[in-house]
Scaffold this motif. Structure first.
Motif: not given
Length: 771
Positions: A267-276
């Motif tokens: 759903k948040y495809s407009q973002y790139e993520f770094d996951i902690l």
């Protein structure tokens, strides 16, 4: 004849006696059921299920190594007084008949049927299983689930030990499930940092109204994934999990959450993520990447104390055999470890098993999930797995018999939850710290910050001066041919390609029908045939006051209106005004638009405005915009989110259809209002200009009208409201009024115009002239 008469009398008497005995038997049977005080069942390796009318106890096969007799007793009213008042309904003592307590090797399922009056709603998690503690208190059983079957509503939970059980009524709260924005860095080009917590709730970093992760990553957007690992689970949440179990044919809470997380990230495809991710939260992330290759907007993953190869710490067999029911002082002599440390070790292990419940079975070293994770093969995401080197509470089982069972408690090898061997995936690092402080130590925080650093991309500039600051729903690239048409349209002096009229004719096209005076005005809407007007003191149905309280967020949505009063949502429809649901949001909300199944709301933050969608008990970021003012409205099945810096169109499915920045019209130009028709924007600007913007062209015209107020879509016509003028843009004509206009809202056959009468306001109905 005398003999026959006597015989008939005897038969008749015996028949009455027979039916009397039957009636008494049935009555006694039901009384035994409803007033049952005690029950028992034999359980062996094959398991068993039994209980009372309200309480069911299910023992899975293999939970105990030998046959036991389980005794279930419903507490009397007098006994009930010894326990806290938070329990609702009956309390039950579940114990072994032989008095020998044992720790189950597999989770025992408890199922308690409760009175439906205690259920606030399907998205509320206000009911949970609990057990009484020896000190007269109680403890919530983590992961309690609300359900419903042919018998009625129930709460179920999993435990490994017996006690006095009951259902606790908590303060009502909406279930949180999904990605929640903590801080939006509007001007950041770096990936958003997504936190996925596990067993330790402090990992989210909340300290009063602040968050430590916002300080650690001051230039990054920070989000968190909220799910009910240890929190009670609402009916809606639980039913989703049960549907997953039915579809998959197995119980796996980790895979259930991994699937849900994948949907949220997409759903948040407009973002790139770094996951902690921490603890079991890391397993959810890994399974999400493994099960969902379509998730491709994750750059890096940093795992902290994640049992990728499983962990022995939560093994019920080890805990039952070594620690459960054993005196720590006796164990000190056996293992050569100080008894106080052994006591802390026991509490630590039991707390983790209690917290995880049935999830324990998924993170044991030989579980099916752990076996499948050995085949993990995502090479497009950089993964770093970090393990601590120090068990908590000063415990170190090095050189003792416990070292064989619990390598996680060997100093230099484990952190009290995982060992250096059990956290292996991707790049493996071991840092100083234990399971509870590994992520908060200053030197470790510096290392994590270094791992997630990013290079700022240098902007190379636009290719041409014809760049349109308009983003359509699918953002298609314009062909060379269509770009040329846009340029020609801007440069053409004629009217052939113009959407906006070149000239405006002033004439009266509206005529007054009726008028009403009020002391104040906030908003208005026509619902059915009734005109509702929100004022500073309440709501009027034309001239009759129907709600005598100050309200917020009064708006027309589809064929009804909605508003908020003192924490409750009210719906206005053809029947009238009725309380609909609790308003679940708190804090500083600038504006809210409430539908029957969702809430869109806005918060003004430094650097812009954040729009959120609250639906099914979960909150997600819907959009962000530059600007400082907010206006939201519902219009022909779409929702318009408007600031002075941008307008965003959202469809009824809550997906973005397009947006336009104010900078398209000049550096100092601001947006006042907008309408969205046929996938194109009609935008009213603060200098009085009107702009038309579509995916292929834009044009702006100024008709010399001042103090712009509003844009309306009335039966396909675009109407523009100024201080003393209403302009019918579609027909190219305008009508002047002798008073200042405060607001205009739509009727069925015309408009309701609110005029400034200096001391008071007048609300007047005007209809289209027949001429």
């Amino acid at each position: 004849m005398s003999f026959l008469k006597k015989l008939l009398e005897i038969v008749l008497k015996r028949k009455i006696l027979f039916f009397t005995l039957v009636f008494i038997s049935i009555t006694v049977f039901f009384l035994l059921i409803f007033f049952q005080k005690e029950g028992s069942l034999k359980i062996g390796k094959e398991g068993a299920e039994s209980g009372f009318i309200n309480l069911r106890v299910e023992i899975p096969p293999g939970a105990f190594g030998k046959q036991k007799v389980l005794k279930i007793t419903r507490l009397s009213d007098e006994e009930r007084k010894l326990y806290p008042d938070v329990f609702v309904g009956d309390l039950y003592r579940v114990e072994f008949a032989d008095g020998v307590d044992e720790f189950a090797l597999k989770p025992i399922r408890l199922k308690y049927y409760f009175d439906a009056k205690y259920l606030r709603g399907e998205n509320y998690n206000n009911l949970t299983f609990a057990y009484a503690t020896e000190d007269g208190g109680y403890r919530i059983i983590p992961g309690s689930m609300i359900g419903k079957d042919e018998r009625g509503y129930y709460v179920e939970a999993f435990t490994y030990h017996l006690s006095v059980f009951g259902v606790v009524l908590r303060s009502a709260g909406f279930q949180k499930h999904g990605i929640r924005l903590l801080r939006e860095a509007v001007n950041s080009s770096g990936p958003a940092v997504l936190l996925v917590p596990g067993e330790d709730p402090t990992f989210e970093g909340v300290v009063k109204d602040n968050n430590i992760w916002e300080t650690i990553f001051p230039d990054r957007t920070i989000m968190t994934y909220e799910y009910a690992l240890y929190e009670p689970r609402s009916l809606a949440y639980s039913e989703m999990y049960r549907s997953f179990i039915e579809k998959e044919g197995r119980r796996s809470f980790i895979d259930f959450e991994s699937d849900f997380l994948s949907q949220e990230i997409l759903k948040y495809s407009q973002y790139e993520f770094d996951i902690l991710a921490h603890g079991t939260g890391g397993l959810i992330v890994l399974r999400m990447l493994q099960r969902h290759p379509e998730v491709n907007n994750v750059r890096k993953v940093v795992l902290l104390s994640t049992p990728v190869q499983g962990t022995n710490v939560v093994n019920p067999l080890y805990f039952s055999s070594i620690f459960y029911g054993k005196d720590p002082e006796v164990l000190e002599d056996i293992f050569g470890i100080e008894w106080t440390k052994l006591k802390m070790l026991t509490l630590h292990i039991r707390n983790l098993i209690d917290t995880l419940g049935e999830v324990v079975q998924e993170i044991l070293p030989d579980s099916q999930l752990v076996k499948e994770l050995r085949e993990f093969a995502r090479n497009d995401v950089e993964i770093v797995s970090i393990c601590g080197d120090t068990p908590p509470y000063g415990v170190d089982v090095s050189g003792t018999e416990l070292e064989r069972f619990y390598p996680e408690f060997v100093k230099g090898r484990g952190d009290g939850f995982v060992s250096i061997q059990s956290c292996r995936v991707g790049k493996v690092e071991q840092l100083s710290g234990n399971f509870y402080d590994l992520y908060s130590r200053e030197e470790n925080v510096a290392y994590i910050r270094k791992l997630l650093k990013y290079e700022v991309q240098v902007f190379s500039g636009f290719r041409s001066d014809d760049y349109e600051e308009y983003l359509p729903s699918k953002n298609p690239e314009l062909s060379e041919e269509s770009v040329q048409k846009v340029v020609e349209a801007k440069e053409t002096k004629g009217t052939e390609l113009s959407v906006l009229p070149v000239k405006i004719l002033f004439e009266n096209f509206l005529e007054r029908i009726r008028s009403l005076e009020l002391s104040s005005y906030l908003s208005g809407a026509l619902v059915g045939k009734e005109v509702y007007i929100a004022t500073e003191s309440g709501v009027f149905a034309w001239d009759k006051k129907v709600f005598d309280k100050k309200i917020e967020f009064f708006k027309k949505v589809e064929d009804y209106a909605s508003f908020v009063d003192e924490g409750d949502i009210f719906i206005v429809d053809n029947i009238g005004i009725k309380k609909y649901a609790p308003f679940p949001l708190v804090g500083d909300i600038s504006d809210a638009l409430i539908t029957r199944n969702a809430i869109i709301y806005a918060r003004v933050v430094p650097g812009g405005v954040r729009y959120y969608l609250f639906r099914n008990g979960a909150e997600k970021l819907l959009a962000t915009s530059p600007g400082t003012t907010v206006r939201m409205k519902s219009e022909n099945g779409n929702y318009l989110l408007i600031t002075d810096g941008e307008v965003v169109a959202i469809g009824s499915d809550f997906k973005e259809k397009g947006r336009v920045l104010s900078s398209l019209f000049g550096e100092k130009v601001k947006i006042v209002d907008a309408s969205f028709k046929d996938d194109a924007f009609y935008i009213l600007l603060n200098d009085g200009s009107i702009a038309f913007v579509s995916s292929s062209r834009s044009e702006t015209k100024n008709y010399g009208l001042t103090v712009p107020k509003k844009v309306l879509n009335f039966q396909g016509r675009i109407l523009v409201v100024y201080d003393g003028v209403i302009l019918d843009l579609s027909a190219g004509k305008a009508q002047r009024f002798d008073r200042g206009i405060i607001d205009v809202f739509l009727g069925n056959e015309g408009l309701f115009i609110v005029f400034d009468e200096k001391v008071r306001v007048s609300v007047e109905e005007w209809r289209l002239s027949k001429d």
